[in-house]
Scaffold this motif. Structure first.
Motif, PDB file in Angstrom:
ATOM      1  N   PHE A 127       0.821  -1.219   0.000  1.00 52.66           N
ATOM      2  CA  PHE A 127       0.000   0.000   0.000  1.00 52.66           C
ATOM      3  C   PHE A 127       0.853   1.267   0.000  1.00 52.66           C
ATOM      4  N   ILE A 128       1.949   1.262   0.740  1.00 51.20           N
ATOM      5  CA  ILE A 128       2.788   2.464   0.820  1.00 51.20           C
ATOM      6  C   ILE A 128       3.456   2.760  -0.525  1.00 51.20           C
ATOM      7  N   ILE A 129       4.077   1.754  -1.112  1.00 49.39           N
ATOM      8  CA  ILE A 129       4.816   1.979  -2.362  1.00 49.39           C
ATOM      9  C   ILE A 129       3.874   2.218  -3.536  1.00 49.39           C
ATOM     10  N   SER A 130       2.802   1.421  -3.628  1.00 52.21           N
ATOM     11  CA  SER A 130       1.848   1.636  -4.726  1.00 52.21           C
ATOM     12  C   SER A 130       1.126   2.972  -4.569  1.00 52.21           C
ATOM     13  N   GLY A 131       0.852   3.366  -3.329  1.00 53.83           N
ATOM     14  CA  GLY A 131       0.194   4.648  -3.088  1.00 53.83           C
ATOM     15  C   GLY A 131       1.106   5.827  -3.373  1.00 53.83           C
ATOM     16  N   PHE A 136      -1.956   8.916 -10.771  1.00 50.75           N
ATOM     17  CA  PHE A 136      -3.333   9.341 -11.006  1.00 50.75           C
ATOM     18  C   PHE A 136      -3.815  10.248  -9.880  1.00 50.75           C
ATOM     19  N   ASN A 137      -3.529   9.881  -8.633  1.00 53.79           N
ATOM     20  CA  ASN A 137      -3.954  10.702  -7.494  1.00 53.79           C
ATOM     21  C   ASN A 137      -3.327  12.092  -7.540  1.00 53.79           C
ATOM     22  N   TYR A 138      -2.029  12.133  -7.888  1.00 56.83           N
ATOM     23  CA  TYR A 138      -1.347  13.428  -7.972  1.00 56.83           C
ATOM     24  C   TYR A 138      -1.966  14.306  -9.057  1.00 56.83           C
ATOM     25  N   LEU A 139      -2.181  13.714 -10.226  1.00 58.39           N
ATOM     26  CA  LEU A 139      -2.725  14.487 -11.345  1.00 58.39           C
ATOM     27  C   LEU A 139      -4.170  14.887 -11.073  1.00 58.39           C
ATOM     28  N   ASN A 140      -4.929  13.990 -10.483  1.00 61.28           N
ATOM     29  CA  ASN A 140      -6.343  14.266 -10.209  1.00 61.28           C
ATOM     30  C   ASN A 140      -6.506  15.393  -9.201  1.00 61.28           C
ATOM     31  N   SER A 141      -5.554  15.513  -8.274  1.00 60.53           N
ATOM     32  CA  SER A 141      -5.650  16.550  -7.240  1.00 60.53           C
ATOM     33  C   SER A 141      -5.470  17.960  -7.796  1.00 60.53           C
ATOM     34  N   ALA A 169      -2.693   1.729 -12.247  1.00 65.42           N
ATOM     35  CA  ALA A 169      -3.277   0.392 -12.076  1.00 65.42           C
ATOM     36  C   ALA A 169      -2.239  -0.685 -12.376  1.00 65.42           C
ATOM     37  N   LEU A 170      -1.473  -0.493 -13.444  1.00 71.22           N
ATOM     38  CA  LEU A 170      -0.441  -1.466 -13.799  1.00 71.22           C
ATOM     39  C   LEU A 170       0.641  -1.535 -12.724  1.00 71.22           C
ATOM     40  N   PHE A 171       1.019  -0.387 -12.193  1.00 69.20           N
ATOM     41  CA  PHE A 171       2.046  -0.366 -11.146  1.00 69.20           C
ATOM     42  C   PHE A 171       1.532  -1.021  -9.869  1.00 69.20           C
ATOM     43  N   THR A 172       0.239  -0.874  -9.593  1.00 72.30           N
ATOM     44  CA  THR A 172      -0.362  -1.524  -8.429  1.00 72.30           C
ATOM     45  C   THR A 172      -0.284  -3.041  -8.564  1.00 72.30           C
ATOM     46  N   VAL A 173      -0.534  -3.543  -9.776  1.00 73.48           N
ATOM     47  CA  VAL A 173      -0.431  -4.990 -10.027  1.00 73.48           C
ATOM     48  C   VAL A 173       1.009  -5.460  -9.831  1.00 73.48           C
TER      49      VAL A 173
END
Length: 262
Positions: A127-131, A136-141, A169-173
């Motif tokens: 969770f820490i590394i994928s987060g 997407f979160n950075y750009l969406n903010s 999503a790919l990096f999360t996988v």
């Protein structure tokens, strides 16, 4: 027939007769998580925390307490997940399985706390590394402010958001494969090894066998799409977990890791 198709065929064969066992365990685990979330939502609603824009100090303290209690609850029920993984590992080895095996890691205190330590470290890294790398979160903010300042960039921003979501999503996988996938499977095969076997060693193993794992995952893309519906998910998830265990079994045996596959 390529390797991945062979693995899926073998997994489907050994799963017959054990599917109801794995499904019942997944349902118990899911119900436990949902119960915790429901209790948390109920407590937040009863205390009037929802919709509070400027919470007082006492409200912030209460929200923190609720959050800590929810976290503790989730940690305590994580060994249920290990129970499911252990069952599919036993399925691929032809061992007898029972719905009650989902509670296997609760039977001894040492086994229970070892499971919690492993789960918290493994999932924590995931969770820490994928987060942290979630572009997407950075750009969406900042996307709303950019569009408001430059309306002409609306389409461009929409395209960038879609691209950022795909990359994230790919990096999360990838993070799941490295930090969780083989760690949980190795622990499911043999819970008596030192923690160092499941973490650094299986992380290195996952990187070494990364492309084989990706090929297996790609074969389940269609099944993953069906998981948006409950009934297909009850077929797809046990199938995927069993195929993952079967793949891990063959890869570990080829590597000569007999201390894990015992």
């Amino acid at each position: 027939m390529n390797t991945e198709k062979t693995v899926r065929k073998q997994a489907k064969a050994v799963l017959e007769g054990n599917r109801s066992v794995v499904i019942s365990q997944i349902m118990v685990t899911l119900l436990a998580f949902l119960t915790g979330l429901f209790a948390f939502s109920l407590a937040m609603s009863a205390s009037g925390m929802y919709g509070v824009e400027n919470p007082s100090q006492s409200q912030r303290i209460l929200m923190t307490v609720f959050g800590l209690v929810l976290f503790a609850f989730v940690v305590v029920i994580l060994p249920l997940v290990n129970g499911v993984y252990r069952t599919v590992c036993n399925v691929v080895r032809g061992r007898e399985c029972s719905p009650l095996d989902v509670f296997y890691y609760y039977k001894k205190p040492k086994r229970f706390f070892k499971s919690i330590i492993l789960d918290v470290i493994s999932l924590g890294l995931f969770f820490i590394i994928s987060g942290f790398a979630n572009v997407f979160n950075y750009l969406n903010s900042v996307s709303t402010q950019i569009v408001e300042n430059s309306p002409s960039l609306t389409v461009v921003m929409a395209v960038l958001l879609v691209a950022a979501w795909i990359v994230s999503a790919l990096f999360t996988v990838v993070c799941y494969i490295i930090f969780v996938h083989y760690t949980f499977l190795a622990y499911g095969f043999n819970e008596n090894l030192p923690l160092g076997v499941y973490l650094p060693r299986m992380m290195a193993f996952s990187i070494k066998n990364f492309m084989s794992t990706v090929k297996l995952f790609v074969g389940f893309i269609g099944w993953a799409a069906l998981c948006f519906f409950v009934v297909p998910a009850l077929y797809a998830v046990p199938y995927f977990l069993t195929a993952s265990a079967m793949s891990a079994k063959w890869l570990l045996e080829l590597e000569g890791s007999k201390d894990i596959i015992c």
